[in-house]
Design an enzyme around this catalytic site. Structure first.
Site, PDB file in Angstrom:
ATOM      1  N   GLU A   1       0.844  -1.202   0.000  1.00  0.00           N
ATOM      2  CA  GLU A   1       0.000   0.000   0.000  1.00  0.00           C
ATOM      3  C   GLU A   1       0.879   1.251   0.000  1.00  0.00           C
ATOM      4  OE1 GLU A   1      -2.452   1.557  -0.639  1.00  0.00           O
ATOM      5  OE2 GLU A   1      -3.950   1.697   0.936  1.00  0.00           O
ATOM      6  N   ASP A   2       0.306   2.369  -0.427  1.00  0.00           N
ATOM      7  CA  ASP A   2       1.090   3.611  -0.425  1.00  0.00           C
ATOM      8  C   ASP A   2       1.158   4.218   0.973  1.00  0.00           C
ATOM      9  OD1 ASP A   2      -1.617   4.329  -0.424  1.00  0.00           O
ATOM     10  OD2 ASP A   2      -1.449   5.796  -2.036  1.00  0.00           O
TER      11      ASP A   2
ATOM     12  N   ASP B   1      -3.629   5.409   6.711  1.00  0.00           N
ATOM     13  CA  ASP B   1      -4.028   6.597   7.465  1.00  0.00           C
ATOM     14  C   ASP B   1      -4.974   6.179   8.591  1.00  0.00           C
ATOM     15  OD1 ASP B   1      -4.519   9.202   8.230  1.00  0.00           O
ATOM     16  OD2 ASP B   1      -5.652   9.756   6.447  1.00  0.00           O
TER      17      ASP B   1
ATOM     18  N   PHE C   1      -0.352  15.906   4.538  1.00  0.00           N
ATOM     19  CA  PHE C   1      -0.833  15.289   3.305  1.00  0.00           C
ATOM     20  C   PHE C   1       0.328  15.180   2.328  1.00  0.00           C
ATOM     21  CE2 PHE C   1      -3.142  14.473  -0.539  1.00  0.00           C
ATOM     22  CZ  PHE C   1      -4.119  13.597  -0.096  1.00  0.00           C
ATOM     23  N   VAL C   2       0.631  13.938   1.949  1.00  0.00           N
ATOM     24  CA  VAL C   2       1.815  13.650   1.149  1.00  0.00           C
ATOM     25  C   VAL C   2       1.433  13.275  -0.284  1.00  0.00           C
ATOM     26  CG1 VAL C   2       3.897  12.212   1.091  1.00  0.00           C
ATOM     27  CG2 VAL C   2       2.865  12.798   3.282  1.00  0.00           C
TER      28      VAL C   2
ATOM     29  N   ARG D   1       1.110  12.167  -8.949  1.00  0.00           N
ATOM     30  CA  ARG D   1       1.567  10.780  -8.794  1.00  0.00           C
ATOM     31  C   ARG D   1       2.942  10.539  -9.414  1.00  0.00           C
ATOM     32  NH1 ARG D   1      -2.680   7.612  -6.858  1.00  0.00           N
ATOM     33  NH2 ARG D   1      -4.759   8.064  -7.679  1.00  0.00           N
TER      34      ARG D   1
END
Ligand code: IMP
Ligand code: MG
Length: 173
Positions: free
Chosen positions: A96-97, A100, A150-151, A163
């Site tokens: 996963e990226d 959160d 927020f990245v 992206r």
């Protein structure tokens, strides 16, 4: 909106290499299905799997969404593309990226566990801890740990943009 580099590409590369070694050691001698969570994990996934040539690895993809072009989670997870490999009896590593609230990964691990795999583990590029609501969700492998922010970049988006950036950047609204 401002976009500032948080982790430059070179640092990401080093972290990914280190994590790949850790994963190869952990799964040594076992067969693993690596599942890329589209779209955010695609860049990380591509770099990571190529650093693990010694592993008996199968690759597959899922598409989920919990964020509808926003920075706040809606709390609802939509499963729009399933894997194609039968994972029964196999070791599954979800790539996963960013984790959160943990809702997305909780949903996916529950779906996978019902298919009787040998194990399900989570590998996330970033483990973002502040908004975690699924307390018992464990991120087994990660490159970076972040409290908040927020990245974007290196696969991660804001409303489908950024992206393709090689670095991980913090977006300031
Ligand atoms: P969770 O279900 O709240 O854990 O949401 C995880 C998903 O939200 C990730 O797969 C990302 O797609 C998205 N997300 C959460 N934080 C960020 C971020 O800082 N940048 C980009 N996407 C994010
Ligand atoms: Mg995602």
């Amino acid at each position: 909106m401002e976009c500032n580099v948080l982790y430059p590409a070179l640092e990401i590369q080093e972290k990914v290499r280190g994590l790949a070694d850790q994963i190869m050691e952990f799964y040594a001698g076992k067969s693993v299905v690596a599942v890329c969570v589209l779209k955010g994990a695609v860049v990380f996934f591509s770099d990571l799997v190529r650093q693990m040539p010694d592993l008996d690895l199968e690759l597959d993809f899922v598409r989920l969404s919990s964020y509808q072009d926003a920075t706040e989670s809606s709390g609802k997870v939509v499963f729009s593309k399933d894997i194609e490999i039968d994972i029964e009896g196999k070791h599954v590593l979800i790539i996963e990226d960013i984790v959160d609230s943990g809702r997305t990964m909780m949903f996916l691990t529950d779906v996978f566990k019902a298919r009787k795999p040998a194990s399900v583990r989570i590998c996330s590029l970033i483990d973002k801890t502040e908004r975690r609501v699924q307390g018992d969700l464990k991120v087994d492998f990660s490159c970076f740990s972040l409290q908040k922010g927020f990245v974007v970049g290196y696969g991660l988006d804001y409303a489908e943009k950024y992206r393709h950036l090689p670095d991980l950047c913090v977006l300031t609204f």
